[in-house]
Scaffold this active site. Structure first.
Site, PDB file in Angstrom:
ATOM      1  N   HIS A  40       0.701  -1.185  -0.010  1.00  0.00           N
ATOM      2  CA  HIS A  40      -0.097   0.090   0.035  1.00  0.00           C
ATOM      3  C   HIS A  40       0.861   1.264  -0.034  1.00  0.00           C
ATOM      4  O   HIS A  40       0.968   2.101  -1.164  1.00  0.00           O
ATOM      5  CB  HIS A  40      -0.881  -0.041   1.084  1.00  0.00           C
ATOM      6  CG  HIS A  40      -1.791  -1.175   1.348  1.00  0.00           C
ATOM      7  ND1 HIS A  40      -2.795  -1.388   0.612  1.00  0.00           N
ATOM      8  CD2 HIS A  40      -1.707  -2.337   2.028  1.00  0.00           C
ATOM      9  CE1 HIS A  40      -3.536  -2.381   0.713  1.00  0.00           C
ATOM     10  NE2 HIS A  40      -2.683  -3.033   1.944  1.00  0.00           N
TER      11      HIS A  40
HETATM   12  C1  BDR Z   1      -3.572   0.873   4.983  1.00  0.00           C
HETATM   13  O1  BDR Z   1      -3.735   0.256   6.379  1.00  0.00           O
HETATM   14  C2  BDR Z   1      -2.504   0.277   6.803  1.00  0.00           C
HETATM   15  O2  BDR Z   1      -2.793  -1.062   7.543  1.00  0.00           O
HETATM   16  C3  BDR Z   1      -1.526   0.076   6.099  1.00  0.00           C
HETATM   17  O3  BDR Z   1      -0.303   0.654   6.639  1.00  0.00           O
HETATM   18  C4  BDR Z   1      -1.869   1.258   4.756  1.00  0.00           C
HETATM   19  O4  BDR Z   1      -1.611   2.243   5.349  1.00  0.00           O
HETATM   20  C5  BDR Z   1      -4.092  -0.076   4.044  1.00  0.00           C
HETATM   21  O5  BDR Z   1      -5.426  -0.156   3.905  1.00  0.00           O
END
Ligand code: BDR
Ligand code: CA
Length: 313
Positions: A242
């Protein structure tokens, strides 16, 4: 000249990789500070993890701040089930020697935006948007001075990951997301629609491990830990990656595709709380407030990431 950025983050393995990507790229990005926010785990651990990652990068000149310990209006929801109880399970990183700055992270964001040239600082948001919303509420004049807010959060076509309707960062603090989406500053969103397309397949992780440096080994161990949950959940051959997409977008925007449109967040409904509703097909006539990215060149993204990580100790 390098673009000045503030990274607001809840590290988190993917946040850590994003930080390393930025810190490996000083000729492109001048990281003026890192601010921790409550999210994946509590604020204290996220701040400690941020210090560990800065030390791992060898960039001991970067100041790290702690911001808000909980969302604006709701109890904190965390994600130990993905990231482990420390938030950064995987590598065994040493206790940091670096210390947190004394100034509150929200005040740091405000002060830098007021003090630097208008339009010179980009905010990179990798966690819930609490700190940025609080800064906008405390000092509304900063909105017009922000170069851009580039955030990982939300989804439209991929809908949700923490609930069927919502992505984690937005779900944790939807009121903060609402403040940010309405603030008037230029916003670029990297939603699940992008991050689900850049999967850390075994060959991509192996290329990072094979770099043979400390950072490459740590990233391999981090992502090998955090991917477990997603591999089981989705049944894909690699897990979504992500937060590094935010930094990759700044380094090489041509890797990404999308369009400008209106995006709003649901704050009321229990069923769809935190859902980002993107008018991708321009059916409402509402003004575009976001550059909403939808896809990425995954091989190009991993080439960039791997090459930049090779520059670290
Ligand atoms: C987001 O949620 C977090 O767990 C990750 O770091 C990312 O920023 C993805 O949905
Ligand atoms: Ca994050």
């Amino acid at each position: 000249m390098a673009r000045k950025i503030i990274i607001d983050t809840d590290p988190g393995q993917d946040d850590a990789v994003a930080m390393l990507l930025a810190l490996a790229s000083p000729q492109d990005l001048d990281v003026v500070g890192i601010v921790a926010v409550a999210g994946n785990v509590g604020l204290e651990r996220n701040a400690l993890n941020a210090l560990k990652v800065v030390e791992l990068s060898g960039r001991k000149d970067i100041p790290v701040f702690a911001g808000c310990a909980r969302p604006m209006r709701r109890p904190l929801i965390t994600a130990e089930h993905v990231h482990g109880e420390t938030g950064l399970n995987g590598p065994d990183l040493p206790a940091p020697k670096l210390l947190l700055e004394r100034q509150h992270g929200v005040d740091f964001i405000i002060n830098r935006l007021l003090q630097d040239e208008p339009g010179s600082i980009t905010l990179c948001a990798l966690g819930p948007l609490t700190n940025i919303a609080m800064a906008l509420i405390k000092e509304p004049s900063i909105a017009g001075r922000i170069a851009e807010i580039v955030l990982m959060g939300g989804a439209y076509f991929e809908v949700g990951n923490i609930t069927p309707a919502a992505e984690f960062n937005i779900y944790v603090d939807p009121e903060a997301a609402d403040v940010v989406l309405r603030c008037g500053a230029p916003i670029t969103m990297l939603p699940l629609d992008v991050t689900h397309g850049v999967q850390s397949t075994p060959d991509r992780l192996e290329a990072i491990r094979a770099l043979g440096n400390r950072a490459g080994q740590a990233v391999f161990e981090m992502l090998s830990f955090s991917e477990d949950f997603d591999l089981k959940k989705y049944g894909w051959s690699g897990a979504p990656l992500h937060d590094p997409t935010v930094i990759a977008y700044l380094l090489q925007p041509g890797l990404f595709d999308g369009r400008r449109c209106n995006v709003e967040v649901e704050t009321g409904s229990e069923l769809t709380r935190g859902m980002t509703v993107a008018d991708y097909w321009h059916v409402t006539g509402k003004p575009a407030n976001v550059q909403f990215l939808r896809s990425a060149d995954a091989p190009g993204f991993y080439t960039l990431l791997t090459e930049r990580l090779s520059r670290l100790p």
